[in-house]
Design a protein around this motif. Structure first.
Motif, mmCIF file in Angstrom:
data_model
loop_
_atom_site.group_PDB
_atom_site.id
_atom_site.type_symbol
_atom_site.label_atom_id
_atom_site.label_comp_id
_atom_site.label_asym_id
_atom_site.label_seq_id
_atom_site.Cartn_x
_atom_site.Cartn_y
_atom_site.Cartn_z
ATOM 1 N N ALA A 32 71.767 45.787 53.024
ATOM 2 C CA ALA A 32 72.866 44.968 53.933
ATOM 3 C C ALA A 32 74.243 45.142 53.656
ATOM 4 C CB ALA A 32 72.457 43.554 53.901
ATOM 5 N N GLY A 33 74.513 46.225 52.810
ATOM 6 C CA GLY A 33 75.940 46.494 52.411
ATOM 7 C C GLY A 33 76.217 46.026 51.160
ATOM 8 N N PRO A 34 77.448 46.300 50.860
ATOM 9 C CA PRO A 34 77.854 45.963 49.513
ATOM 10 C C PRO A 34 78.058 44.395 49.130
ATOM 11 C CG PRO A 34 79.610 47.222 50.292
ATOM 12 C CD PRO A 34 78.718 46.992 51.542
ATOM 13 N N SER A 35 78.131 43.974 47.860
ATOM 14 C CA SER A 35 78.169 42.652 47.656
ATOM 15 C C SER A 35 79.372 42.302 46.686
ATOM 16 C CB SER A 35 76.821 42.422 46.768
ATOM 17 O OG SER A 35 76.963 40.703 46.123
ATOM 18 N N ASP A 36 79.758 40.999 46.806
ATOM 19 C CA ASP A 36 80.703 40.658 45.628
ATOM 20 C C ASP A 36 79.992 41.015 44.227
ATOM 21 O OD1 ASP A 36 82.122 39.554 47.777
ATOM 22 O OD2 ASP A 36 81.317 37.451 47.095
ATOM 23 N N VAL A 37 80.808 41.490 43.336
ATOM 24 C CA VAL A 37 80.307 41.586 41.889
ATOM 25 C C VAL A 37 81.250 41.133 41.029
ATOM 26 C CG1 VAL A 37 78.974 43.812 42.557
ATOM 27 C CG2 VAL A 37 81.235 44.013 41.509
ATOM 28 N N LEU A 38 80.914 40.858 39.741
ATOM 29 C CA LEU A 38 81.950 40.334 38.838
ATOM 30 C C LEU A 38 81.841 40.937 37.498
ATOM 31 C CD1 LEU A 38 83.582 37.943 38.215
ATOM 32 C CD2 LEU A 38 82.030 36.811 37.009
ATOM 33 N N TYR A 39 82.978 41.484 37.089
ATOM 34 C CA TYR A 39 83.002 42.196 35.617
ATOM 35 C C TYR A 39 83.539 41.156 34.669
ATOM 36 C CZ TYR A 39 84.841 45.019 31.976
ATOM 37 O OH TYR A 39 85.075 45.567 30.704
ATOM 38 N N THR A 40 82.790 40.993 33.637
ATOM 39 C CA THR A 40 82.914 39.839 32.872
ATOM 40 C C THR A 40 83.688 40.077 31.512
ATOM 41 O OG1 THR A 40 80.866 40.093 31.544
ATOM 42 C CG2 THR A 40 80.590 38.968 33.514
ATOM 43 N N THR A 89 84.935 47.073 47.859
ATOM 44 C CA THR A 89 84.014 47.955 47.165
ATOM 45 C C THR A 89 84.457 49.464 47.993
ATOM 46 O OG1 THR A 89 82.521 46.552 46.506
ATOM 47 C CG2 THR A 89 81.692 48.663 46.957
ATOM 48 N N PRO A 90 84.857 50.240 47.250
ATOM 49 C CA PRO A 90 84.783 51.648 47.860
ATOM 50 C C PRO A 90 83.296 52.047 48.306
ATOM 51 C CG PRO A 90 85.952 51.778 45.738
ATOM 52 C CD PRO A 90 85.326 50.160 46.052
ATOM 53 N N GLY A 123 74.520 48.441 56.549
ATOM 54 C CA GLY A 123 75.150 47.316 56.863
ATOM 55 C C GLY A 123 76.359 47.253 57.613
ATOM 56 N N ALA A 124 76.329 48.553 58.339
ATOM 57 C CA ALA A 124 77.489 48.449 59.360
ATOM 58 C C ALA A 124 77.363 47.274 60.191
ATOM 59 C CB ALA A 124 77.505 49.621 59.891
ATOM 60 N N THR A 174 84.990 29.061 34.018
ATOM 61 C CA THR A 174 85.516 29.124 35.288
ATOM 62 C C THR A 174 84.274 29.638 36.272
ATOM 63 O OG1 THR A 174 87.784 30.027 34.756
ATOM 64 C CG2 THR A 174 86.873 30.760 36.819
ATOM 65 N N ASP A 175 84.214 29.187 37.402
ATOM 66 C CA ASP A 175 83.230 29.463 38.143
ATOM 67 C C ASP A 175 83.575 30.602 39.201
ATOM 68 O OD1 ASP A 175 81.309 27.561 37.313
ATOM 69 O OD2 ASP A 175 81.640 26.272 38.708
ATOM 70 N N TYR A 176 82.658 31.533 39.241
ATOM 71 C CA TYR A 176 83.373 32.699 40.358
ATOM 72 C C TYR A 176 81.844 32.929 41.245
ATOM 73 C CZ TYR A 176 86.409 34.180 36.758
ATOM 74 O OH TYR A 176 87.354 34.350 35.827
ATOM 75 N N PRO A 177 82.312 32.422 42.545
ATOM 76 C CA PRO A 177 81.194 32.497 43.562
ATOM 77 C C PRO A 177 81.058 33.789 43.979
ATOM 78 C CG PRO A 177 82.832 30.667 44.195
ATOM 79 C CD PRO A 177 83.430 31.418 43.052
ATOM 80 N N LEU A 178 79.738 34.337 44.406
ATOM 81 C CA LEU A 178 79.279 35.629 44.553
ATOM 82 C C LEU A 178 78.642 35.520 45.964
ATOM 83 C CD1 LEU A 178 78.217 37.162 41.224
ATOM 84 C CD2 LEU A 178 80.391 37.400 42.158
ATOM 85 N N ALA A 179 79.096 35.801 47.141
ATOM 86 C CA ALA A 179 78.599 35.431 48.311
ATOM 87 C C ALA A 179 77.114 36.315 48.445
ATOM 88 C CB ALA A 179 79.311 36.106 49.379
ATOM 89 N N GLY A 180 77.271 37.394 47.864
ATOM 90 C CA GLY A 180 75.723 37.888 47.957
ATOM 91 C C GLY A 180 75.509 38.807 49.194
#
Length: 297
Positions: A85-93, A130-131, A296-297, A73-79
């Protein structure tokens, strides 16, 4: 004496800029057992792979966008453009799963790891979920992205977050420790991975000049004494002892990715302040949070 400080390039392994403490790391650190970190800089179209292992992992884009592939399964991470620049998408595997991380346009990515036994589902944590915590006040103000903490992520062993400190401020302060299992404290190894940048309006010539500092010192009879200048790509390991401050030098913003895990029965970040300096926390009650936050505001 065991090395606790790894400037950029000294923990490299093949395609990895940093490879410390993971199941496939060729560089070993005496006494290091509970946490790991890998960092890679990918050219456009390139990919890195980690084989299935008894360790849990979380993929953290540092700059650029990525696709993480787990169990087909592919999980796109916008980064993001940068860690500032603020939080990023992250993936727990989870554990026991091979992961491939690729980037169409190139970028830098970190993968935090910890040996683990219990299995939890793969989970994408979007940047929007992300908190974001603004911690401290005055010149101890900093920003924390709590995407891998117990309150935000179901996992077995590790606690992962990132901290951003405006130029001239101190974070990881007052100095504290988490090297014992006792009331009010948990035993956790900790990794600091650093990045730095020229602060807006500082007039400094380039990010290559940006520096910060990290302090670690003994909390008992075990010797440790770290006073390290850090730049983008540097790593400091904290096996035990009081640690802090992490200092953002005037003119330069400081980022660090924290990876913590330990042998104790509870996955929780409980700390003891250095009794000489813990009083500083009370001074924050009468101070405002630094208006430069949030990033990143």
């Amino acid at each position: 004496m065991t090395n606790w400080v790894y400037p950029l390039g000294t923990a490299a392994d093949g395609i990895w800029d940093v490879s410390l403490g993971t199941s496939d790391s060729s560089l070993t650190v005496d006494g290091w057992a509970h946490t790991g970190l890998k960092v890679a800089t990918l050219a456009a179209g390139a990919a890195v792979e980690l084989p299935a292992a008894d360790e849990e992992r979380i993929v953290v884009p540092l700059n650029g966008s990525f696709t993480a592939t787990v169990d087909g399964t592919d999980y796109p991470l916008a980064g993001r453009a940068s860690v500032f620049a603020g939080p990023s998408d992250v993936l727990y595997t989870g554990t026991g799963r091979a992961v491939t991380v690729s980037s169409a346009d190139g970028g830098r990515v970190a993968i935090a790891t910890a040996p683990a036994k219990a299995s939890y589902p793969t989970r994408l944590v979007p940047a929007a979920d992300t908190p974001v915590e603004l911690r401290g006040a005055g010149n101890c103000s900093r920003q924390v992205h709590n995407f891998g903490t117990p309150a935000a992520l179901e996992a077995d062993r590790f606690i992962v977050c990132e901290v951003l400190t405006p130029a001239g401020n101190w974070s990881s302060y007052p100095p504290h420790k988490h090297d014992e299992e006792k009331d009010g404290e948990t035993h956790l190894e900790e990794i600091y991975y650093f990045e730095t940048q020229v602060a807006d309006g500082s007039g400094a010539p380039s990010d290559a000049d940006a520096i910060g500092y990290q302090r670690v010192y003994a909390s008992d009879e075990r010797p440790i004494d770290v006073s390290a200048e850090v730049r983008t790509g540097d790593v400091v390991l904290v096996p035990y002892g009081w640690h802090g401050p992490s200092m953002a030098a005037p003119g330069y913003d400081l980022y660090y990715l924290n990876v913590m895990a330990g042998p104790g029965p509870v996955r929780e970040w409980l700390i003891s302040d250095d009794p000489h300096h813990g009083w500083v926390r009370q001074t924050w009650d009468t101070q405002n949070i630094d208006p430069r936050l949030p990033f990143g505001a």
